[in-house]
Design a protein around this motif. Structure first.
Motif, PDB file in Angstrom:
ATOM      1  N   ALA A   8      40.135  49.986  48.825  1.00  0.00           N
ATOM      2  CA  ALA A   8      40.211  48.905  49.747  1.00  0.00           C
ATOM      3  C   ALA A   8      41.528  49.252  50.868  1.00  0.00           C
ATOM      4  CB  ALA A   8      40.436  47.491  49.105  1.00  0.00           C
ATOM      5  N   SER A   9      42.460  50.161  50.200  1.00  0.00           N
ATOM      6  CA  SER A   9      43.512  50.446  51.165  1.00  0.00           C
ATOM      7  C   SER A   9      43.357  51.084  52.436  1.00  0.00           C
ATOM      8  CB  SER A   9      44.542  51.100  50.298  1.00  0.00           C
ATOM      9  OG  SER A   9      43.867  52.361  49.967  1.00  0.00           O
ATOM     10  N   SER A  10      42.248  51.937  52.316  1.00  0.00           N
ATOM     11  CA  SER A  10      41.800  52.498  53.669  1.00  0.00           C
ATOM     12  C   SER A  10      40.940  51.655  54.682  1.00  0.00           C
ATOM     13  CB  SER A  10      41.014  53.667  53.222  1.00  0.00           C
ATOM     14  OG  SER A  10      39.839  53.632  52.572  1.00  0.00           O
ATOM     15  N   GLU A  11      40.651  50.368  54.167  1.00  0.00           N
ATOM     16  CA  GLU A  11      39.697  49.715  54.963  1.00  0.00           C
ATOM     17  C   GLU A  11      40.542  48.759  56.019  1.00  0.00           C
ATOM     18  OE1 GLU A  11      37.221  47.075  52.319  1.00  0.00           O
ATOM     19  OE2 GLU A  11      36.226  48.762  51.162  1.00  0.00           O
ATOM     20  N   PRO A  12      39.498  48.114  56.957  1.00  0.00           N
ATOM     21  CA  PRO A  12      40.380  47.251  57.970  1.00  0.00           C
ATOM     22  C   PRO A  12      41.323  46.037  57.353  1.00  0.00           C
ATOM     23  CG  PRO A  12      38.507  48.121  58.875  1.00  0.00           C
ATOM     24  CD  PRO A  12      38.467  48.568  57.449  1.00  0.00           C
ATOM     25  N   THR A  13      41.961  45.415  57.691  1.00  0.00           N
ATOM     26  CA  THR A  13      42.757  44.412  57.156  1.00  0.00           C
ATOM     27  C   THR A  13      41.738  43.189  56.979  1.00  0.00           C
ATOM     28  OG1 THR A  13      45.022  45.073  58.240  1.00  0.00           O
ATOM     29  CG2 THR A  13      44.487  42.517  57.521  1.00  0.00           C
ATOM     30  N   PRO A  14      41.028  42.786  57.774  1.00  0.00           N
ATOM     31  CA  PRO A  14      40.099  41.685  57.677  1.00  0.00           C
ATOM     32  C   PRO A  14      39.058  41.834  56.354  1.00  0.00           C
ATOM     33  CG  PRO A  14      39.962  42.316  60.013  1.00  0.00           C
ATOM     34  CD  PRO A  14      40.785  43.323  59.162  1.00  0.00           C
ATOM     35  N   GLN A  15      38.651  42.946  56.068  1.00  0.00           N
ATOM     36  CA  GLN A  15      37.829  43.423  54.960  1.00  0.00           C
ATOM     37  C   GLN A  15      38.655  43.419  53.666  1.00  0.00           C
ATOM     38  OE1 GLN A  15      37.355  44.836  57.995  1.00  0.00           O
ATOM     39  NE2 GLN A  15      35.546  45.483  58.024  1.00  0.00           N
ATOM     40  N   ARG A  16      39.945  43.526  53.802  1.00  0.00           N
ATOM     41  CA  ARG A  16      40.869  43.634  52.727  1.00  0.00           C
ATOM     42  C   ARG A  16      41.191  42.232  52.262  1.00  0.00           C
ATOM     43  NH1 ARG A  16      45.772  47.726  53.128  1.00  0.00           N
ATOM     44  NH2 ARG A  16      45.988  47.168  51.007  1.00  0.00           N
ATOM     45  N   LEU A  17      41.153  41.377  53.273  1.00  0.00           N
ATOM     46  CA  LEU A  17      41.673  39.908  52.842  1.00  0.00           C
ATOM     47  C   LEU A  17      40.400  39.237  52.444  1.00  0.00           C
ATOM     48  CD1 LEU A  17      43.655  39.268  56.432  1.00  0.00           C
ATOM     49  CD2 LEU A  17      44.538  39.371  53.857  1.00  0.00           C
ATOM     50  N   LYS A  18      39.146  39.669  53.095  1.00  0.00           N
ATOM     51  CA  LYS A  18      38.303  38.916  52.536  1.00  0.00           C
ATOM     52  C   LYS A  18      37.686  39.471  50.956  1.00  0.00           C
ATOM     53  CE  LYS A  18      33.019  38.854  53.463  1.00  0.00           C
ATOM     54  NZ  LYS A  18      31.954  39.352  53.822  1.00  0.00           N
ATOM     55  N   ALA A  19      37.974  40.463  50.663  1.00  0.00           N
ATOM     56  CA  ALA A  19      38.079  41.070  49.270  1.00  0.00           C
ATOM     57  C   ALA A  19      38.821  40.421  48.460  1.00  0.00           C
ATOM     58  CB  ALA A  19      38.094  42.636  48.865  1.00  0.00           C
ATOM     59  N   ILE A  20      40.260  40.086  48.587  1.00  0.00           N
ATOM     60  CA  ILE A  20      40.996  39.663  48.318  1.00  0.00           C
ATOM     61  C   ILE A  20      40.670  38.051  47.775  1.00  0.00           C
ATOM     62  CG2 ILE A  20      43.355  38.470  48.124  1.00  0.00           C
ATOM     63  CD1 ILE A  20      44.357  41.116  49.611  1.00  0.00           C
ATOM     64  N   ARG A  21      40.317  37.234  49.056  1.00  0.00           N
ATOM     65  CA  ARG A  21      39.672  36.026  48.522  1.00  0.00           C
ATOM     66  C   ARG A  21      38.453  35.593  47.623  1.00  0.00           C
ATOM     67  NH1 ARG A  21      40.303  35.964  54.326  1.00  0.00           N
ATOM     68  NH2 ARG A  21      38.069  36.200  54.438  1.00  0.00           N
ATOM     69  N   GLU A  22      37.688  36.814  47.773  1.00  0.00           N
ATOM     70  CA  GLU A  22      36.661  36.766  46.926  1.00  0.00           C
ATOM     71  C   GLU A  22      36.838  37.048  45.491  1.00  0.00           C
ATOM     72  OE1 GLU A  22      33.923  39.540  48.521  1.00  0.00           O
ATOM     73  OE2 GLU A  22      33.114  38.165  50.047  1.00  0.00           O
ATOM     74  N   GLN A  23      37.724  38.034  45.163  1.00  0.00           N
ATOM     75  CA  GLN A  23      38.327  38.110  43.927  1.00  0.00           C
ATOM     76  C   GLN A  23      39.130  37.240  43.359  1.00  0.00           C
ATOM     77  OE1 GLN A  23      40.538  41.948  43.652  1.00  0.00           O
ATOM     78  NE2 GLN A  23      40.116  41.925  41.443  1.00  0.00           N
ATOM     79  N   LEU A  24      39.869  36.559  43.931  1.00  0.00           N
ATOM     80  CA  LEU A  24      40.763  35.277  43.647  1.00  0.00           C
ATOM     81  C   LEU A  24      39.917  34.125  43.133  1.00  0.00           C
ATOM     82  CD1 LEU A  24      43.731  34.381  43.258  1.00  0.00           C
ATOM     83  CD2 LEU A  24      43.608  33.418  45.626  1.00  0.00           C
ATOM     84  N   THR A  25      38.730  33.896  43.866  1.00  0.00           N
ATOM     85  CA  THR A  25      37.511  32.953  43.576  1.00  0.00           C
ATOM     86  C   THR A  25      36.930  33.324  42.284  1.00  0.00           C
ATOM     87  OG1 THR A  25      37.358  32.276  45.999  1.00  0.00           O
ATOM     88  CG2 THR A  25      35.705  31.608  44.393  1.00  0.00           C
ATOM     89  N   LEU A  26      36.787  34.516  41.899  1.00  0.00           N
ATOM     90  CA  LEU A  26      36.187  34.842  40.915  1.00  0.00           C
ATOM     91  C   LEU A  26      36.937  34.727  39.813  1.00  0.00           C
ATOM     92  CD1 LEU A  26      34.003  38.076  41.939  1.00  0.00           C
ATOM     93  CD2 LEU A  26      33.144  35.970  41.311  1.00  0.00           C
ATOM     94  N   LEU A  27      38.189  35.065  39.716  1.00  0.00           N
ATOM     95  CA  LEU A  27      39.224  34.832  38.967  1.00  0.00           C
ATOM     96  C   LEU A  27      39.607  33.622  38.522  1.00  0.00           C
ATOM     97  CD1 LEU A  27      41.457  37.967  39.546  1.00  0.00           C
ATOM     98  CD2 LEU A  27      40.011  37.569  37.603  1.00  0.00           C
ATOM     99  N   ALA A  28      39.310  32.645  39.392  1.00  0.00           N
ATOM    100  CA  ALA A  28      39.680  31.291  39.234  1.00  0.00           C
ATOM    101  C   ALA A  28      38.840  30.490  37.772  1.00  0.00           C
ATOM    102  CB  ALA A  28      39.306  30.339  40.384  1.00  0.00           C
ATOM    103  N   ASP A  29      37.709  31.148  37.829  1.00  0.00           N
ATOM    104  CA  ASP A  29      36.865  30.535  36.617  1.00  0.00           C
ATOM    105  C   ASP A  29      37.310  31.369  35.459  1.00  0.00           C
ATOM    106  OD1 ASP A  29      35.202  29.564  38.028  1.00  0.00           O
ATOM    107  OD2 ASP A  29      33.606  31.092  38.460  1.00  0.00           O
ATOM    108  N   TYR A  30      38.045  32.393  35.343  1.00  0.00           N
ATOM    109  CA  TYR A  30      38.654  32.954  34.111  1.00  0.00           C
ATOM    110  C   TYR A  30      40.084  32.040  33.829  1.00  0.00           C
ATOM    111  CZ  TYR A  30      42.027  35.984  31.939  1.00  0.00           C
ATOM    112  OH  TYR A  30      43.120  36.332  31.001  1.00  0.00           O
ATOM    113  N   ALA A  90      48.641  37.831  59.105  1.00  0.00           N
ATOM    114  CA  ALA A  90      47.892  38.942  59.796  1.00  0.00           C
ATOM    115  C   ALA A  90      47.348  38.485  61.339  1.00  0.00           C
ATOM    116  CB  ALA A  90      46.317  38.910  59.135  1.00  0.00           C
ATOM    117  N   GLU A  91      47.163  37.078  61.513  1.00  0.00           N
ATOM    118  CA  GLU A  91      47.345  36.799  62.863  1.00  0.00           C
ATOM    119  C   GLU A  91      48.432  37.246  63.985  1.00  0.00           C
ATOM    120  OE1 GLU A  91      46.244  32.923  62.948  1.00  0.00           O
ATOM    121  OE2 GLU A  91      44.195  33.036  61.832  1.00  0.00           O
ATOM    122  N   MET A  92      49.901  37.033  63.069  1.00  0.00           N
ATOM    123  CA  MET A  92      50.970  36.998  63.938  1.00  0.00           C
ATOM    124  C   MET A  92      51.152  38.673  64.093  1.00  0.00           C
ATOM    125  SD  MET A  92      53.361  34.488  61.645  1.00  0.00           S
ATOM    126  CE  MET A  92      54.909  35.082  61.991  1.00  0.00           C
TER     127      MET A  92
END
Length: 372
Positions: A8-30, A90-92
């Motif tokens: 993910a570190s070589s991916e554009p910032t928007p994709q990395r942010l999306k992946a982080i949000r998705e992973q955080l959502t999955l971990l919320a159940d745990y 990221a917007e700033m």
């Protein structure tokens, strides 16, 4: 934790942010923050009750559980807050390039902490969260194998130290010319047993032998055994008639490893054939108590191994859970490579691995085991 930067570190910032949000959502159940918050409050109420410290053992366990639960809750809450701040940052950064370095650092930090939470989710075994008893034995290969066993011992202990665990060397049996025949150390820390389970098995070394006058290539083996530390003596019944207890003068590798004493203790459990020994204390009674604790741990591991074999048979799986399974090769000649045969994970920098960088190997194994 992996040996190379995450993809993910070589991916554009928007994709990395999306992946982080998705992973955080999955971990919320745990994590289940609401249930965890209620659990922490319940433990705090118990700790504040009159007479809480009347039972030191129970109080220590409750306090440790409170510390673990509080840490997990704080980690999750801080991570959620930091992830929420990433979007505006990221917007700033799009308007102010000077903020790009800070953004990259914050994203990398969030990814690391998500990875750590994900790692904790992989520990579901009864003893995974507790301490570990790790034994390294020299295998086939003579002096080369004994030297290799000492290298493995150093590697495994360095890894524990890098992760912030407390390490206590309990016994060392020195080799005739170099290295060690065997050694046992205890690792104290959260999820120590769950993590070290990835290191169980035979470690194979290929190198030019420093003990061969012709400097020929030599293959050596060292075995790593891992057992959970069992604090509750009542959990494992041991008949004194099944024990052979010997005392001897410790002959470890001097001050490099462990203090020499006249009160070392070796205990043989006849029914299982398990042998444990301790020489790090100056008192024979202390060494015996530690050796008995080691024996209980190894008996628990033996029973757990048998249970896993039975489960595998019921499922019709050919599961090799024996000590003799070769798990990893360390090749120093004719090329440099460390490769795990279970996961195919590999690293070319052998020096880094031998200095205790095992995170990538362990994580790959844990993820594979969780996916079974």
């Amino acid at each position: 934790m992996s040996a190379t930067p995450p993809a993910a570190s070589s991916e554009p910032t928007p994709q990395r942010l999306k992946a982080i949000r998705e992973q955080l959502t999955l971990l919320a159940d745990y994590v289940d923050p609401k249930a965890l918050e209620a659990h922490v409050a319940e433990l705090e109420q118990e700790m504040g009750a009159p007479g809480f410290w009347d039972s030191q053992e129970k109080a220590a366990k409750t306090s440790a559980e409170h510390a673990r639960a509080s840490r997990k809750l704080d980690t999750y809450r801080t991570l959620v807050s930091d992830v929420e701040d990433l979007e505006p940052l990221a917007e700033m950064a799009q308007e102010d390039p000077e903020l790009e370095a800070e953004l990259a650092e914050q994203i990398a930090s969030a990814e690391r902490r998500l990875e750590q939470l994900e790692e904790e989710r992989l520990f579901s075994g009864r003893y995974d969260g507790g301490d570990a008893l790790v034994t390294v034995n020299a295998g086939a290969g003579g002096t080369d194998a004994q030297d290799w066993a000492e290298m493995v011992l150093r590697m495994e202990m360095r890894w524990a130290e890098k992760r912030g665990f407390d390490v206590e060397l309990l016994e060392v049996s020195a080799g005739e010319e170099a290295g060690i025949k065997s050694a046992t150390f205890r690792v104290k820390g959260e999820n120590a047993y769950g993590l070290y389970g990835a290191e169980k098995g035979v470690h194979r070394l290929v190198r030019l032998s420093p003990f061969d006058s012709a400097n020929r290539r030599q293959t050596s083996f060292a075995g790593v055994e891992v057992a959970p530390v069992v604090e509750d003596a009542a959990e494992v019944e041991i008949d004194d008639d099944d024990l052979q207890v010997d005392t001897y003068r410790a002959s470890g590798a001097g001050g490099q490893h462990v203090n020499k004493t006249d009160s070392a203790v070796r205990i043989t459990h006849r029914p299982s054939g398990i042998v444990v020994q301790c020489q790090n204390e100056r008192s024979q009674s202390s060494n015996r108590a530690t050796a008995m604790a080691m024996l209980r741990s190894k008996l628990v591991e033996l029973e757990e191994r048998r249970r896993q074999e039975e489960i595998a048979k019921e499922k019709g799986e050919a599961q090799d859970v024996n000590f003799g399974s070769q798990i990893r090769s360390y090749v120093l000649h004719p090329y440099s490579m460390v490769k795990d045969h279970r996961t195919e994970f590999e690293i070319g920098d052998t020096g880094r691995v031998l200095d205790g960088d095992l995170d990538g190997f362990v994580r790959a194994y844990l993820l594979q085991a969780a996916a079974r």
